[in-house]
Motif scaffolding. Structure first.
Motif, PDB file in Angstrom:
ATOM      1  N   CYS A 172       0.741  -1.252  -0.286  1.00 25.65           N
ATOM      2  CA  CYS A 172      -0.098   0.079   0.078  1.00 25.65           C
ATOM      3  C   CYS A 172       0.882   1.085   0.109  1.00 25.65           C
ATOM      4  N   PHE A 173       0.234   2.202  -0.053  1.00 26.12           N
ATOM      5  CA  PHE A 173       0.920   3.649   0.057  1.00 26.12           C
ATOM      6  C   PHE A 173       1.176   4.077   1.634  1.00 26.12           C
ATOM      7  N   TRP A 174       2.028   4.760   1.635  1.00 25.29           N
ATOM      8  CA  TRP A 174       2.398   5.178   3.071  1.00 25.29           C
ATOM      9  C   TRP A 174       2.729   6.997   3.041  1.00 25.29           C
ATOM     10  N   ARG A 175       2.586   7.263   4.108  1.00 28.92           N
ATOM     11  CA  ARG A 175       3.041   8.791   4.246  1.00 28.92           C
ATOM     12  C   ARG A 175       3.773   8.948   5.396  1.00 28.92           C
ATOM     13  N   THR A 176       4.911   9.736   5.400  1.00 26.25           N
ATOM     14  CA  THR A 176       6.097   9.726   6.468  1.00 26.25           C
ATOM     15  C   THR A 176       5.728  11.011   7.254  1.00 26.25           C
ATOM     16  N   VAL A 177       5.675  10.930   8.528  1.00 27.08           N
ATOM     17  CA  VAL A 177       5.774  11.896   9.624  1.00 27.08           C
ATOM     18  C   VAL A 177       6.529  11.643  10.570  1.00 27.08           C
ATOM     19  N   SER A 178       6.494  12.836  11.476  1.00 26.91           N
ATOM     20  CA  SER A 178       7.638  12.565  12.501  1.00 26.91           C
ATOM     21  C   SER A 178       7.016  11.689  13.652  1.00 26.91           C
ATOM     22  N   GLY A 179       8.120  10.886  14.481  1.00 30.17           N
ATOM     23  CA  GLY A 179       7.681  10.049  15.470  1.00 30.17           C
ATOM     24  C   GLY A 179       7.360   8.689  15.107  1.00 30.17           C
ATOM     25  N   VAL A 180       7.529   8.114  16.251  1.00 31.11           N
ATOM     26  CA  VAL A 180       7.232   6.523  15.978  1.00 31.11           C
ATOM     27  C   VAL A 180       5.748   6.401  16.146  1.00 31.11           C
ATOM     28  N   ARG A 181       4.895   6.225  15.102  1.00 33.67           N
ATOM     29  CA  ARG A 181       3.470   6.266  15.254  1.00 33.67           C
ATOM     30  C   ARG A 181       2.988   5.278  14.519  1.00 33.67           C
ATOM     31  N   CYS A 182       3.856   4.350  14.196  1.00 35.18           N
ATOM     32  CA  CYS A 182       3.155   2.992  13.469  1.00 35.18           C
ATOM     33  C   CYS A 182       4.109   1.987  13.596  1.00 35.18           C
ATOM     34  N   GLY A 183       3.522   0.931  13.789  1.00 33.79           N
ATOM     35  CA  GLY A 183       4.432  -0.377  14.037  1.00 33.79           C
ATOM     36  C   GLY A 183       3.932  -1.833  13.301  1.00 33.79           C
ATOM     37  N   TYR A 184       4.404  -2.575  12.827  1.00 35.01           N
ATOM     38  CA  TYR A 184       3.994  -3.572  12.231  1.00 35.01           C
ATOM     39  C   TYR A 184       4.894  -4.986  12.333  1.00 35.01           C
ATOM     40  N   ALA A 185       4.160  -6.350  12.404  1.00 36.90           N
ATOM     41  CA  ALA A 185       4.990  -7.420  12.381  1.00 36.90           C
ATOM     42  C   ALA A 185       4.261  -8.326  11.414  1.00 36.90           C
ATOM     43  N   TYR A 186       5.177  -9.463  11.411  1.00 38.50           N
ATOM     44  CA  TYR A 186       4.726 -10.744  10.322  1.00 38.50           C
ATOM     45  C   TYR A 186       5.354 -11.862  10.991  1.00 38.50           C
ATOM     46  N   ASN A 187       4.544 -13.227  10.456  1.00 35.11           N
ATOM     47  CA  ASN A 187       5.187 -14.395  10.819  1.00 35.11           C
ATOM     48  C   ASN A 187       4.317 -15.416  10.150  1.00 35.11           C
ATOM     49  N   ASP A 188       4.833 -16.731  10.105  1.00 35.57           N
ATOM     50  CA  ASP A 188       3.942 -17.915   9.583  1.00 35.57           C
ATOM     51  C   ASP A 188       3.598 -18.640  10.595  1.00 35.57           C
ATOM     52  N   ASN A 189       2.461 -18.367  11.229  1.00 36.06           N
ATOM     53  CA  ASN A 189       1.563 -19.163  12.144  1.00 36.06           C
ATOM     54  C   ASN A 189       2.140 -19.568  13.363  1.00 36.06           C
ATOM     55  N   ALA A 190       3.023 -18.698  13.542  1.00 38.48           N
ATOM     56  CA  ALA A 190       4.037 -18.803  15.210  1.00 38.48           C
ATOM     57  C   ALA A 190       3.060 -18.366  16.314  1.00 38.48           C
ATOM     58  N   TYR A 191       2.183 -17.317  15.889  1.00 39.95           N
ATOM     59  CA  TYR A 191       1.333 -16.775  16.831  1.00 39.95           C
ATOM     60  C   TYR A 191      -0.155 -16.770  16.337  1.00 39.95           C
ATOM     61  N   THR A 192      -0.878 -16.787  17.271  1.00 41.97           N
ATOM     62  CA  THR A 192      -2.624 -16.804  16.991  1.00 41.97           C
ATOM     63  C   THR A 192      -3.175 -15.262  17.144  1.00 41.97           C
ATOM     64  N   TYR A 193      -4.133 -15.072  16.424  1.00 50.51           N
ATOM     65  CA  TYR A 193      -4.768 -13.843  16.479  1.00 50.51           C
ATOM     66  C   TYR A 193      -5.116 -13.427  17.840  1.00 50.51           C
ATOM     67  N   PRO A 194      -5.005 -12.178  18.354  1.00 50.76           N
ATOM     68  CA  PRO A 194      -4.586 -10.991  17.601  1.00 50.76           C
ATOM     69  C   PRO A 194      -3.022 -10.516  17.339  1.00 50.76           C
ATOM     70  N   PHE A 195      -2.323 -11.600  17.745  1.00 50.68           N
ATOM     71  CA  PHE A 195      -0.666 -11.548  17.426  1.00 50.68           C
ATOM     72  C   PHE A 195      -0.037 -10.611  18.385  1.00 50.68           C
ATOM     73  N   ASP A 196      -0.641 -10.477  19.560  1.00 51.15           N
ATOM     74  CA  ASP A 196       0.053  -9.220  20.529  1.00 51.15           C
ATOM     75  C   ASP A 196       1.572  -9.720  20.464  1.00 51.15           C
ATOM     76  N   GLY A 197       1.927 -11.004  20.738  1.00 47.61           N
ATOM     77  CA  GLY A 197       3.170 -11.461  21.101  1.00 47.61           C
ATOM     78  C   GLY A 197       4.311 -11.118  19.960  1.00 47.61           C
ATOM     79  N   MET A 198       3.905 -10.982  18.762  1.00 47.13           N
ATOM     80  CA  MET A 198       4.626 -11.079  17.633  1.00 47.13           C
ATOM     81  C   MET A 198       5.725  -9.820  17.715  1.00 47.13           C
ATOM     82  N   TRP A 199       5.130  -8.785  18.240  1.00 45.34           N
ATOM     83  CA  TRP A 199       6.082  -7.597  18.419  1.00 45.34           C
ATOM     84  C   TRP A 199       7.133  -7.848  19.499  1.00 45.34           C
TER      85      TRP A 199
END
Length: 211
Positions: free
Chosen positions: A179-206
Motif C-alpha cells: 500500500c501507499f504510506w505517508r511519512t511523518v515525525s515520531g514512531v506512530r506506526c508499527g508492524y509485524a509478520y510471521n508464519d503461524n507462530a502466533y494466533t490472532y490478535p498476534f500481540d506477542g509478535m512484536w
C-alpha cells in the motif's frame, strides 16, 4: 523463516489513513455531524507519499500473518475537517500493488487514545469494526482505494487520537502486494509478520521480534 517487527518514523497508512510511516491513505468515511450524510476525508495529504511493498504492509501477501498499528493525531483529523462526534463508518487504504493471492481473515479494530507514539502492540481497548473477511487480489487496483466498511460506526470524540489496527490471518503466501504510506515525525506506526507462530490478535509478535 522468522517474523519481524519494524518501525517507521512514520506516518499513517494511506487509507481513506492504514497502519507504520504507513502509506495507507487514511481516508475516513464519515456520517452525521456537520459533514452531513456521507463525506470522505483523507488525512496527512501534506506528507510525502511513497509506495511500500515491505513484508507486513497491508495488502502484502509474503507472510501468512501480519499486523499493523498506526496512530493518527486529533490535530490531523481536525485539520482535515473531521468534526467532534463524527461517526466513522469506513476507512480506505490506497493500494500500491495488489498481492498475488487472496488475503484471509482480514480484520480492523479501532480505539481512541491519548498515546502519541508506539513501543509495542496494544492488547486491550479495541472495538472490532471489520471482519474477519477475505480480500481477493482481484478486488485491488494499483493506485486505487479499497474501502473497509465498518459493521457499526465508530464515534470520534474530537479530542483523542485515533488508533487503528489491521491484521490478516492466513495459511499460505506468495510474493507481492503493498500500500501507499505517508511519512511523518515520531514512531506512530508499527508492524509485524510471521508464519503461524502466533494466533490472532498476534500481540506477542512484536515483543518476540524486538520492536
Amino acid at each position: 523463516y522468522p517474523g519481524e517487527v519494524s518501525f517507521a518514523t512514520p506516518g499513517g497508512w494511506e487509507m481513506m489513513t492504514s497502519w507504520r510511516s504507513l502509506a495507507l491513505l487514511l481516508l475516513l468515511g464519515l456520517s452525521g455531524g456537520v459533514l452531513g450524510a456521507q463525506t470522505t476525508v483523507e488525512l496527512l495529504t501534506s506528507a510525502t507519499e511513497t509506495g511500500n511493498t515491505n513484508s507486513g504492509s497491508p495488502f502484502n501477501t509474503y507472510w501468512y500473518d501480519t499486523r499493523t498499528e498506526a496512530i493518527y493525531l486529533a490535530s490531523e483529523l481536525t485539520a482535515a475537517g473531521v468534526p467532534a462526534n463524527a461517526n466513522i463508518s469506513a476507512i480506505q487504504f490506497k493500494c500500491y500493488s495488489p498481492g498475488g493471492m487472496t488475503l484471509e481473515a482480514v480484520r480492523i479494530r479501532v480505539q481512541q487514545t491519548s498515546a502519541t507514539t508506539l513501543s509495542a502492540f496494544t492488547s486491550s481497548g479495541w472495538s472490532d469494526k471489520y471482519g474477519p473477511s477475505t480480500l481477493a487480489a482481484a478486488s485491488l487496483t494499483a493506485g486505487g482505494w479499497y474501502t473497509f466498511t465498518f459493521s457499526t460506526p465508530f464515534q470520534w470524540n474530537g479530542t483523542s487520537n485515533l488508533h487503528i489496527d489491521y491484521t490478516n490471518d492466513g495459511n499460505a503466501y506468495v510474493s507481492g502486494g503493498g500500500c501507499f504510506w505517508r511519512t511523518v515525525s515520531g514512531v506512530r506506526c508499527g508492524y509485524a509478520y510471521n508464519d503461524n507462530a502466533y494466533t490472532y490478535p498476534f500481540d506477542g509478535m512484536w515483543a518476540s521480534y524486538g520492536g
